[in-house]
Design a protein around this motif. Structure first.
Motif, short mmCIF file in Angstrom:
data_model
loop_
_atom_site.label_atom_id
_atom_site.label_comp_id
_atom_site.label_asym_id
_atom_site.label_seq_id
_atom_site.Cartn_x
_atom_site.Cartn_y
_atom_site.Cartn_z
N VAL A 88 0.81 -1.21 0.00
CA VAL A 88 0.00 0.00 0.00
C VAL A 88 0.85 1.27 0.00
CG1 VAL A 88 -0.28 0.02 2.52
CG2 VAL A 88 -1.96 1.16 1.05
N ALA A 89 2.01 1.24 0.64
CA ALA A 89 2.86 2.44 0.65
C ALA A 89 3.35 2.78 -0.76
CB ALA A 89 4.04 2.26 1.60
N TRP A 90 3.68 1.74 -1.56
CA TRP A 90 4.09 1.99 -2.95
C TRP A 90 2.92 2.52 -3.77
CZ3 TRP A 90 8.41 3.18 -4.82
CH2 TRP A 90 9.61 2.59 -4.42
N ALA A 91 1.74 1.94 -3.57
CA ALA A 91 0.57 2.42 -4.29
C ALA A 91 0.32 3.89 -3.97
CB ALA A 91 -0.65 1.59 -3.93
N ALA A 92 0.44 4.25 -2.69
CA ALA A 92 0.23 5.64 -2.29
C ALA A 92 1.28 6.56 -2.92
CB ALA A 92 0.27 5.75 -0.77
N LYS A 93 2.52 6.09 -2.96
CA LYS A 93 3.58 6.89 -3.58
C LYS A 93 3.29 7.12 -5.07
CE LYS A 93 7.17 8.18 -2.33
NZ LYS A 93 7.65 9.53 -1.91
N GLN A 94 2.81 6.08 -5.77
CA GLN A 94 2.48 6.22 -7.18
C GLN A 94 1.34 7.21 -7.39
OE1 GLN A 94 1.83 1.97 -7.77
NE2 GLN A 94 3.65 1.84 -9.08
N VAL A 95 0.30 7.10 -6.56
CA VAL A 95 -0.84 8.01 -6.69
C VAL A 95 -0.43 9.44 -6.40
CG1 VAL A 95 -3.09 8.61 -5.71
CG2 VAL A 95 -2.55 6.22 -6.20
N ALA A 141 -8.11 1.77 4.01
CA ALA A 141 -8.22 2.42 5.31
C ALA A 141 -7.06 3.38 5.57
CB ALA A 141 -8.29 1.37 6.42
N VAL A 142 -5.88 3.10 5.03
CA VAL A 142 -4.71 3.94 5.31
C VAL A 142 -4.26 4.76 4.10
CG1 VAL A 142 -3.88 2.38 7.10
CG2 VAL A 142 -3.08 2.07 4.75
N LEU A 143 -4.78 4.47 2.93
CA LEU A 143 -4.31 5.12 1.71
C LEU A 143 -4.45 6.65 1.75
CD1 LEU A 143 -3.13 4.35 -1.11
CD2 LEU A 143 -5.47 4.53 -1.98
N PRO A 144 -5.57 7.21 2.19
CA PRO A 144 -5.67 8.68 2.18
C PRO A 144 -4.58 9.37 3.00
CG PRO A 144 -7.85 7.71 2.42
CD PRO A 144 -6.86 6.59 2.57
N ASP A 145 -4.30 8.86 4.20
CA ASP A 145 -3.25 9.48 5.01
C ASP A 145 -1.89 9.34 4.33
OD1 ASP A 145 -4.96 10.31 6.99
OD2 ASP A 145 -4.57 8.61 8.31
N LEU A 146 -1.62 8.18 3.74
CA LEU A 146 -0.34 7.99 3.06
C LEU A 146 -0.18 8.96 1.89
CD1 LEU A 146 -0.15 4.08 3.05
CD2 LEU A 146 1.37 5.64 4.31
N GLY A 149 0.59 12.48 2.86
CA GLY A 149 1.84 12.69 3.57
C GLY A 149 1.66 12.79 5.06
N GLU A 150 0.59 12.19 5.57
CA GLU A 150 0.32 12.18 7.01
C GLU A 150 0.74 10.83 7.60
OE1 GLU A 150 -3.81 13.05 7.24
OE2 GLU A 150 -3.61 15.06 6.38
N PRO A 151 1.07 10.77 8.88
CA PRO A 151 1.48 9.51 9.49
C PRO A 151 0.37 8.45 9.39
CG PRO A 151 2.00 11.36 10.93
CD PRO A 151 1.14 11.90 9.82
N ALA A 152 0.76 7.24 9.05
CA ALA A 152 -0.19 6.14 8.94
C ALA A 152 0.46 4.86 9.42
CB ALA A 152 -0.66 5.98 7.49
N LYS A 153 -0.33 3.98 10.01
CA LYS A 153 0.16 2.69 10.48
C LYS A 153 0.04 1.67 9.36
CE LYS A 153 1.21 3.05 14.97
NZ LYS A 153 2.45 2.56 15.58
N VAL A 154 1.18 1.09 8.96
CA VAL A 154 1.22 0.07 7.92
C VAL A 154 1.92 -1.16 8.51
CG1 VAL A 154 1.97 -0.55 5.61
CG2 VAL A 154 1.28 1.80 6.10
N ASP A 155 1.18 -2.23 8.67
CA ASP A 155 1.73 -3.45 9.28
C ASP A 155 2.43 -3.16 10.60
OD1 ASP A 155 0.81 -4.99 7.16
OD2 ASP A 155 2.66 -4.74 6.01
N PRO A 163 6.88 13.81 -0.99
CA PRO A 163 5.91 14.85 -0.62
C PRO A 163 4.48 14.33 -0.63
CG PRO A 163 6.50 15.08 -2.93
CD PRO A 163 7.35 13.95 -2.38
N GLY A 164 3.68 14.87 0.24
CA GLY A 164 2.27 14.53 0.23
C GLY A 164 1.56 15.20 -0.93
#
Length: 304
Positions: A88-95, A141-146, A149-155, A163-164
């Motif tokens: 999910v962190a990579w997906a968020a970075k791509q988006v 559940a965590v994608l919007p925060d990621l 650029g806001e803190p998010a719990k991933v695993d 940058p956000g």
């Protein structure tokens, strides 16, 4: 379109939005079709997301980056990103990166992936096919925060991306089974191959489900296979057969097609708008994709 246009955005106000799916491969084709769609006045261009499909398929994020680079206004959409295939962190970075590169033009369609393409892609990335729904929900559940650029719990680990970026609208794809996911996480429901009466019934259920989460009713975007103008019956029959692979009956598949002259297509588009659909994505299944984009735009004009 026959509608007032916003002076700031250039987009039609109170009009049905229409977009088209880009070719699956060929960099020159992608750029040319994205530019043509923008010049024709379409609202958006879209691309599917497959790792190991049955035919050649370019990476969706790079296709959309190409489309963004050669256009200025048109929105770029995932139709749809199979979110659970990626960390999910990579997906968020791509988006987030696409948002920066495009100037906030991303429309994020999300799906869980279907059985029609088999499970080879899931094995390749080490994700059990049966877990795709659960993993999609966890990612949403965590994608919007990621993305922001806001803190998010991933695993269990706190992650902050930089940058956000602006979180794009989330369109949840799928049939009635996807309504609960849409009600909880989606800004829009994004079904494919659905008739107006089916959309209307599902939209009422969706609004009720969203209210249970204290959320407004999601908007409606619909995808349809299109072949407008004079199209050989054999081409239509072949597309019907391909749609039956998704579990549709022959009759259901024929109802899901947008065919015939633009005036007749406009009646179908108007019927969809009447039940609350605000965007229709055309998936051309004939080779004359430039002409299909133009005829689809004409049909939307007539439906306005």
């Amino acid at each position: 379109m026959h509608a007032t246009r916003s002076a700031e955005s250039g987009e039609a106000v109170n009009a049905l939005k229409v977009g088209v799916v880009l070719p699956r491969h060929g960099v020159g084709d992608v750029a040319a079709h994205a530019r043509h769609a923008e010049q024709a006045g379409l609202e958006s261009v879209w691309v599917g997301d497959h790792l190991i499909p049955t035919s050649p398929f370019l990476d969706s994020t790079l296709v959309l980056a190409t489309a963004a680079a050669v256009t200025e206004r048109i929105k770029i959409g995932f139709g749809v990103m199979v979110l659970a295939l990626r960390p999910v962190a990579w997906a968020a970075k791509q988006v987030a990166t696409l948002q920066h590169l495009s100037g906030d033009r991303v429309l994020l369609g999300v799906g869980v992936g279907g059985e029609v393409h088999g499970d080879a892609a899931w094995r390749a990335v080490g994700v059990p096919y049966r877990e795709r729904g659960r993993r999609t929900d966890a990612a949403l559940a965590v994608l919007p925060d990621l993305v922001r650029g806001e803190p998010a719990k991933v695993d269990g680990e706190e992650v902050t991306l930089s940058p956000g970026a602006t979180m794009p609208p989330v369109l949840i794809a799928g049939g009635p089974a996807a309504l609960r996911r849409t009600a909880r996480y989606g800004d829009e429901w994004y079904p494919a191959f659905s008739a107006p009466d089916q959309i209307a019934a599902a939209a009422r259920e969706l609004a009720a489900l969203a209210a249970e989460h204290g959320r407004p009713a999601p908007r409606l975007t619909v995808a349809l296979s299109i072949a407008l103008g004079d199209v050989p019956a054999a081409a239509i029959d072949a597309q019907v057969r391909s749609l039956t692979e998704y579990g549709m009956t022959d009759a259901q598949a024929r109802r899901a097609l947008l065919t015939g002259p633009p005036a007749r297509a406009a009646e179908h588009l108007a019927a969809l708008a009447e039940v609350g659909v605000h965007r229709v994505i055309g998936m051309p299944f004939t080779g004359d994709r430039f002409r299909q984009a133009e005829l689809f735009t004409e049909a939307a004009h007539l439906a306005a």
